[in-house]
Motif scaffolding. Structure first.
Motif, PDB file in Angstrom:
ATOM      1  N   LEU A  27      10.222 -29.888  -7.199  1.00 55.92           N
ATOM      2  CA  LEU A  27      10.556 -31.212  -7.710  1.00 55.92           C
ATOM      3  C   LEU A  27       9.778 -32.280  -6.959  1.00 55.92           C
ATOM      4  O   LEU A  27       9.803 -32.325  -5.726  1.00 55.92           O
ATOM      5  N   ALA A  28       9.090 -33.121  -7.704  1.00 61.62           N
ATOM      6  CA  ALA A  28       8.424 -34.295  -7.155  1.00 61.62           C
ATOM      7  C   ALA A  28       9.176 -35.520  -7.642  1.00 61.62           C
ATOM      8  O   ALA A  28       9.544 -35.610  -8.814  1.00 61.62           O
ATOM      9  N   VAL A  29       9.416 -36.456  -6.730  1.00 62.84           N
ATOM     10  CA  VAL A  29      10.042 -37.730  -7.080  1.00 62.84           C
ATOM     11  C   VAL A  29       8.989 -38.799  -6.815  1.00 62.84           C
ATOM     12  O   VAL A  29       8.517 -38.948  -5.684  1.00 62.84           O
ATOM     13  N   ILE A  30       8.611 -39.504  -7.874  1.00 62.51           N
ATOM     14  CA  ILE A  30       7.543 -40.491  -7.806  1.00 62.51           C
ATOM     15  C   ILE A  30       8.130 -41.874  -8.057  1.00 62.51           C
ATOM     16  O   ILE A  30       8.817 -42.091  -9.062  1.00 62.51           O
ATOM     17  N   PRO A  45       1.299 -25.807 -17.019  1.00 68.18           N
ATOM     18  CA  PRO A  45       0.605 -26.667 -16.053  1.00 68.18           C
ATOM     19  C   PRO A  45       0.860 -28.162 -16.255  1.00 68.18           C
ATOM     20  O   PRO A  45       0.349 -28.975 -15.494  1.00 68.18           O
ATOM     21  N   VAL A  46       1.669 -28.537 -17.246  1.00 71.16           N
ATOM     22  CA  VAL A  46       1.841 -29.956 -17.571  1.00 71.16           C
ATOM     23  C   VAL A  46       2.484 -30.729 -16.424  1.00 71.16           C
ATOM     24  O   VAL A  46       2.047 -31.837 -16.093  1.00 71.16           O
ATOM     25  N   ILE A  47       3.513 -30.168 -15.800  1.00 68.83           N
ATOM     26  CA  ILE A  47       4.178 -30.861 -14.692  1.00 68.83           C
ATOM     27  C   ILE A  47       3.153 -31.150 -13.587  1.00 68.83           C
ATOM     28  O   ILE A  47       3.084 -32.262 -13.054  1.00 68.83           O
ATOM     29  N   ASP A  48       2.348 -30.170 -13.250  1.00 69.25           N
ATOM     30  CA  ASP A  48       1.329 -30.334 -12.216  1.00 69.25           C
ATOM     31  C   ASP A  48       0.303 -31.386 -12.622  1.00 69.25           C
ATOM     32  O   ASP A  48      -0.057 -32.258 -11.826  1.00 69.25           O
ATOM     33  N   GLU A  49      -0.167 -31.335 -13.849  1.00 66.50           N
ATOM     34  CA  GLU A  49      -1.163 -32.294 -14.334  1.00 66.50           C
ATOM     35  C   GLU A  49      -0.615 -33.723 -14.276  1.00 66.50           C
ATOM     36  O   GLU A  49      -1.318 -34.655 -13.872  1.00 66.50           O
ATOM     37  N   LEU A  50       0.648 -33.887 -14.665  1.00 73.14           N
ATOM     38  CA  LEU A  50       1.236 -35.215 -14.676  1.00 73.14           C
ATOM     39  C   LEU A  50       1.409 -35.738 -13.250  1.00 73.14           C
ATOM     40  O   LEU A  50       1.123 -36.903 -12.971  1.00 73.14           O
ATOM     41  N   LEU A  51       1.844 -34.891 -12.342  1.00 65.18           N
ATOM     42  CA  LEU A  51       1.964 -35.312 -10.942  1.00 65.18           C
ATOM     43  C   LEU A  51       0.621 -35.801 -10.414  1.00 65.18           C
ATOM     44  O   LEU A  51       0.523 -36.878  -9.820  1.00 65.18           O
ATOM     45  N   ARG A  52      -0.415 -35.028 -10.631  1.00 69.69           N
ATOM     46  CA  ARG A  52      -1.744 -35.404 -10.127  1.00 69.69           C
ATOM     47  C   ARG A  52      -2.250 -36.693 -10.783  1.00 69.69           C
ATOM     48  O   ARG A  52      -2.860 -37.528 -10.123  1.00 69.69           O
ATOM     49  N   ALA A  53      -1.968 -36.867 -12.062  1.00 71.88           N
ATOM     50  CA  ALA A  53      -2.403 -38.084 -12.752  1.00 71.88           C
ATOM     51  C   ALA A  53      -1.655 -39.313 -12.250  1.00 71.88           C
ATOM     52  O   ALA A  53      -2.239 -40.390 -12.131  1.00 71.88           O
ATOM     53  N   LEU A  54      -0.385 -39.162 -11.916  1.00 75.63           N
ATOM     54  CA  LEU A  54       0.426 -40.314 -11.534  1.00 75.63           C
ATOM     55  C   LEU A  54       0.371 -40.657 -10.055  1.00 75.63           C
ATOM     56  O   LEU A  54       0.604 -41.793  -9.672  1.00 75.63           O
ATOM     57  N   VAL A  55       0.080 -39.679  -9.222  1.00 76.40           N
ATOM     58  CA  VAL A  55       0.021 -39.934  -7.785  1.00 76.40           C
ATOM     59  C   VAL A  55      -1.424 -40.019  -7.316  1.00 76.40           C
ATOM     60  O   VAL A  55      -1.726 -40.644  -6.308  1.00 76.40           O
ATOM     61  N   GLY A  56      -2.316 -39.398  -8.057  1.00 77.80           N
ATOM     62  CA  GLY A  56      -3.725 -39.472  -7.724  1.00 77.80           C
ATOM     63  C   GLY A  56      -4.044 -38.745  -6.440  1.00 77.80           C
ATOM     64  O   GLY A  56      -3.530 -37.663  -6.162  1.00 77.80           O
ATOM     65  N   GLU A  57      -4.853 -39.364  -5.629  1.00 74.42           N
ATOM     66  CA  GLU A  57      -5.335 -38.742  -4.402  1.00 74.42           C
ATOM     67  C   GLU A  57      -4.340 -38.835  -3.249  1.00 74.42           C
ATOM     68  O   GLU A  57      -4.637 -38.395  -2.147  1.00 74.42           O
ATOM     69  N   ALA A  81      -1.650 -46.832 -18.028  1.00 75.95           N
ATOM     70  CA  ALA A  81      -3.078 -46.735 -17.745  1.00 75.95           C
ATOM     71  C   ALA A  81      -3.407 -47.399 -16.414  1.00 75.95           C
ATOM     72  O   ALA A  81      -3.128 -48.574 -16.208  1.00 75.95           O
ATOM     73  N   GLY A  82      -3.954 -46.630 -15.503  1.00 83.61           N
ATOM     74  CA  GLY A  82      -4.388 -47.149 -14.224  1.00 83.61           C
ATOM     75  C   GLY A  82      -3.282 -47.405 -13.212  1.00 83.61           C
ATOM     76  O   GLY A  82      -3.551 -47.855 -12.113  1.00 83.61           O
ATOM     77  N   VAL A  83      -2.030 -47.141 -13.557  1.00 85.71           N
ATOM     78  CA  VAL A  83      -0.917 -47.376 -12.640  1.00 85.71           C
ATOM     79  C   VAL A  83      -0.547 -46.059 -11.969  1.00 85.71           C
ATOM     80  O   VAL A  83      -0.245 -45.072 -12.639  1.00 85.71           O
ATOM     81  N   THR A  84      -0.608 -46.042 -10.660  1.00 85.84           N
ATOM     82  CA  THR A  84      -0.200 -44.848  -9.930  1.00 85.84           C
ATOM     83  C   THR A  84       1.064 -45.152  -9.140  1.00 85.84           C
ATOM     84  O   THR A  84       1.400 -46.310  -8.885  1.00 85.84           O
ATOM     85  N   GLY A  85       1.751 -44.093  -8.787  1.00 83.02           N
ATOM     86  CA  GLY A  85       2.966 -44.225  -8.008  1.00 83.02           C
ATOM     87  C   GLY A  85       2.785 -43.577  -6.649  1.00 83.02           C
ATOM     88  O   GLY A  85       1.695 -43.128  -6.309  1.00 83.02           O
TER      89      GLY A  85
END
Length: 169
Positions: free
Chosen positions: A144-147, A116-128, A155-159
């Motif tokens: 594949l997600a390209v961010i 689940p790490v890829i999914d968790e990282l995508l959600r953390a970096l793209v947020g809502e 910290a606090g930076v989303t893409g």
């Protein structure tokens, strides 16, 4: 219309293609892609190449299924895509994945790893900002997600999600 400026940092999050079922006596790290996974990895490589999306560096889990997925990408990109196997990607969490990517000091990094790490990282970096229904059944194998980021993630930076490739869409 003016094209979007190049991002300061681009992160590719790739879940390995579909793996064969575990067999008695075979270690998880040694599981290979199944025939569907092999086809999906090749299909993904061709789509990436067609979009001109070639990362500067690839970080890959040591799991055989991840290395096989990346080999398909190399088959299209050739020597222009260096690959580094990173042992910590096999069992590390999202913070390990992100730290490994940022340590490369380059503008674009592809990580081929595991859920689940890829999914968790995508959600953390793209947020809502993930489109509704993007992947209701979970992050698919060979997805594949390209961010893109205007500044290095932290910290606090989303893409923003620049591309989403599902081999079955």
């Amino acid at each position: 219309m003016t094209p979007d400026p190049a991002p300061e940092f681009r992160l590719f999050l790739l879940r390995h293609a579909r793996a064969a079922q575990a067999k008695p006596g075979l270690r998880d790290v040694d599981r290979t892609l199944d025939p569907v996974g092999e086809g999906d990895a090749t299909h993904l490589a061709l789509r990436l190449s067609g979009l001109g999306l070639i990362p500067e560096m690839v970080l890959c889990s040591p799991a055989r299924r991840c290395r096989q997925t990346v080999m398909a990408l190399q088959g299209v990109a050739g020597d222009t895509m260096p690959v580094q196997v990173v042992d910590a990607l096999y069992s590390g969490g999202a913070e390990v994945y992100l730290h490994a990517a940022l340590a490369q000091n380059c503008g674009s990094v592809l990580i081929c790893g595991h859920n689940p790490v890829i999914d968790e990282l995508l959600r953390a970096l793209v947020g809502e900002d993930l489109p509704a229904g993007l992947y209701d059944q979970g992050y698919p194998p060979a997805g594949l997600a390209v961010i893109d980021f205007d500044r290095p993630p932290g910290a606090g930076v989303t893409g923003r999600l620049a591309h989403w490739i599902d081999p079955h869409q």
